[in-house]
Design an enzyme around this catalytic site. Structure first.
Site, PDB file in Angstrom:
ATOM      1  N   ASP A 229       0.846  -1.192   0.000  1.00 17.51           N
ATOM      2  CA  ASP A 229       0.000   0.000   0.000  1.00 17.51           C
ATOM      3  C   ASP A 229       0.883   1.245   0.000  1.00 17.51           C
ATOM      4  OD1 ASP A 229      -2.917   1.040   0.484  1.00 17.51           O
ATOM      5  OD2 ASP A 229      -1.664   2.160   1.899  1.00 17.51           O
ATOM      6  N   ASN A 237      -2.537  12.955  -3.379  1.00 17.96           N
ATOM      7  CA  ASN A 237      -3.453  13.366  -4.439  1.00 17.96           C
ATOM      8  C   ASN A 237      -4.111  14.694  -4.126  1.00 17.96           C
ATOM      9  OD1 ASN A 237      -3.321  11.540  -6.556  1.00 17.96           O
ATOM     10  ND2 ASN A 237      -4.718  10.093  -5.604  1.00 17.96           N
ATOM     11  N   HIS A 242      -4.565  14.795  -9.127  1.00 19.04           N
ATOM     12  CA  HIS A 242      -4.653  13.402  -9.554  1.00 19.04           C
ATOM     13  C   HIS A 242      -3.679  13.070 -10.682  1.00 19.04           C
ATOM     14  CE1 HIS A 242      -7.961  12.097  -7.042  1.00 19.04           C
ATOM     15  NE2 HIS A 242      -8.522  13.272  -7.240  1.00 19.04           N
ATOM     16  N   ASP A 246      -1.282   9.972 -10.511  1.00 18.98           N
ATOM     17  CA  ASP A 246      -1.195   8.901 -11.509  1.00 18.98           C
ATOM     18  C   ASP A 246       0.255   8.621 -11.880  1.00 18.98           C
ATOM     19  OD1 ASP A 246      -3.927   8.661 -11.519  1.00 18.98           O
ATOM     20  OD2 ASP A 246      -4.236   9.696 -13.434  1.00 18.98           O
ATOM     21  N   GLU A 272      -4.490   2.431  -4.664  1.00 19.47           N
ATOM     22  CA  GLU A 272      -3.038   2.499  -4.493  1.00 19.47           C
ATOM     23  C   GLU A 272      -2.470   1.216  -3.911  1.00 19.47           C
ATOM     24  OE1 GLU A 272      -4.835   4.499  -0.774  1.00 19.47           O
ATOM     25  OE2 GLU A 272      -5.314   4.238  -2.893  1.00 19.47           O
TER      26      GLU A 272
END
Length: 353
Positions: A229, A237, A242, A246, A272
């Site tokens: 994780d 984010n 975002h 990404d 994630e």
């Protein structure tokens, strides 16, 4: 008076086998790229191609028929009727290597013993005793000749126009099968690949875990699992947007993959979270692999801000009557512990309480 050396007829160049190798096509590198795009070399027999060889044999009343592909140094048979278990020959012996030099017509050798290109070929002088050959080139949509649909006989002869046209039609059908096979393979990859990161997706992971679970149960071997994780990714984010998130996730996948073995299987589990299947790996080895992944991410150079990962580790020796989802639950529990203890660490599942 004897002729001077310059007046003597030129002898054809002969390979080490005594055969006369065909010249390489001018576009040989592009041709090989086109062939390998299909991913068909060394694949098992398939009914569609076997049927094409059978029809070619019946159409031309020939005891031998093949669907061949001309690789860099060999001629490989995708389908073979009449040659038993033979799957390939050296390229320098291949009649098909000559056929692909003229991809716009059926290449025909009426009597190999009377043709200087083939009269000393071991496939003519020995088994299978080729005297007649006709090959219709397989021409890919990009114009590259890949191989042939061909027929062979042990007696001199020639095709009639109907047979010649039929052989060319079968070659087009073979190319259509190659294209269909390639499209299906692409769709399979697309349906099992995460669009953003290029890693395997959850669907691919579920399928692979079941396969590995059953294989390890039969082998009585241990399989490891990592749940990974990205720490505080929601905050990342929120702060950077975002698009940056990404790009960061793509980089995490790349960094996590680097220390893994070729047989290990990394997938995006969701959001994630990543998951890694470690074949033939007990708990100690799985924990060591997890620490290598954690360090690879921690030590990376990040363009926006540093990122770390927390990893839960589990391993088991499966039984055929057990459920692999239990392994996921254990690794997830260990991941919870890693996050609860401050993140950027590896925790190993020990017990539920």
């Amino acid at each position: 008076m004897p002729s001077s050396p310059s007046e003597l007829p030129e002898e054809p160049d002969r390979g080490t086998s005594g055969a006369v190798p065909a010249a390489l096509p001018q576009n040989e590198f592009a041709r090989l790229d086109s062939l390998r795009r299909y991913g068909i070399l060394d694949t098992p027999p398939e009914q569609a191609f076997d049927d094409i060889a059978m029809i070619a044999s019946a159409l031309c009343d020939a005891p031998i028929a093949m669907v061949t592909l001309v690789d860099a140094e060999r001629q490989w048979f995708k389908a073979n009727r009449g040659l038993g278990d033979l799957r390939e020959t050296p390229r320098e012996l291949a009649f098909c290597s000559h056929a692909i030099l003229e991809p716009d017509r059926v290449f025909e050798v009426n009597d190999a013993l009377n043709d200087p290109r083939f009269a000393t070929n071991p496939l003519v002088l020995g088994a299978p005793g080729i005297r007649f050959y006709a090959g219709a080139p397989l021409v890919a949509p990009d114009g590259m000749p890949l191989g042939t649909v061909c027929v062979v006989d042990r007696r001199p002869r020639q095709l009639c126009e109907r047979e010649r046209q039929g052989l060319a039609s079968l070659a087009r059908q073979a190319v259509a099968q190659l294209e269909l096979r390639h499209i299906v393979a692409d769709l399979t990859v697309q349906s099992t690949t995460d669009v953003l990161t290029g890693a395997w997706n959850r669907r691919a992971f579920d399928h692979r875990l079941r396969q590995e679970w059953n294989r390890h149960a039969r082998a009585e071997a241990s399989v490891g699992l990592l749940m990974v994780d990205v720490d505080r990714f929601k905050a990342f984010n929120d702060q950077h947007g975002h698009q940056a998130g990404d790009q960061a996730l793509i980089e995490v996948v790349r960094r996590a993959q680097a220390p893994l073995r070729a047989i290990d299987f990394l997938a995006r589990f969701g959001g994630e979270e990543l998951v890694v299947i470690l074949p033939n790996t007990p708990l100690v080895g799985a924990a060591e692999a997890a620490e290598r992944v954690r360090q690879a991410v921690e030590r990376a150079t990040w363009s926006v801000q540093p990122l770390t990962v927390s990893i839960g580790v589990a391993a088991d020796e499966p039984r055929l009557d057990s459920d692999p989802r239990a392994l996921i639950a254990r690794a997830d529990r260990a991941l919870y512990e890693a996050k609860a203890r401050g993140r950027n660490r590896v925790c190993v599942f020990e017990r539920w309480t």
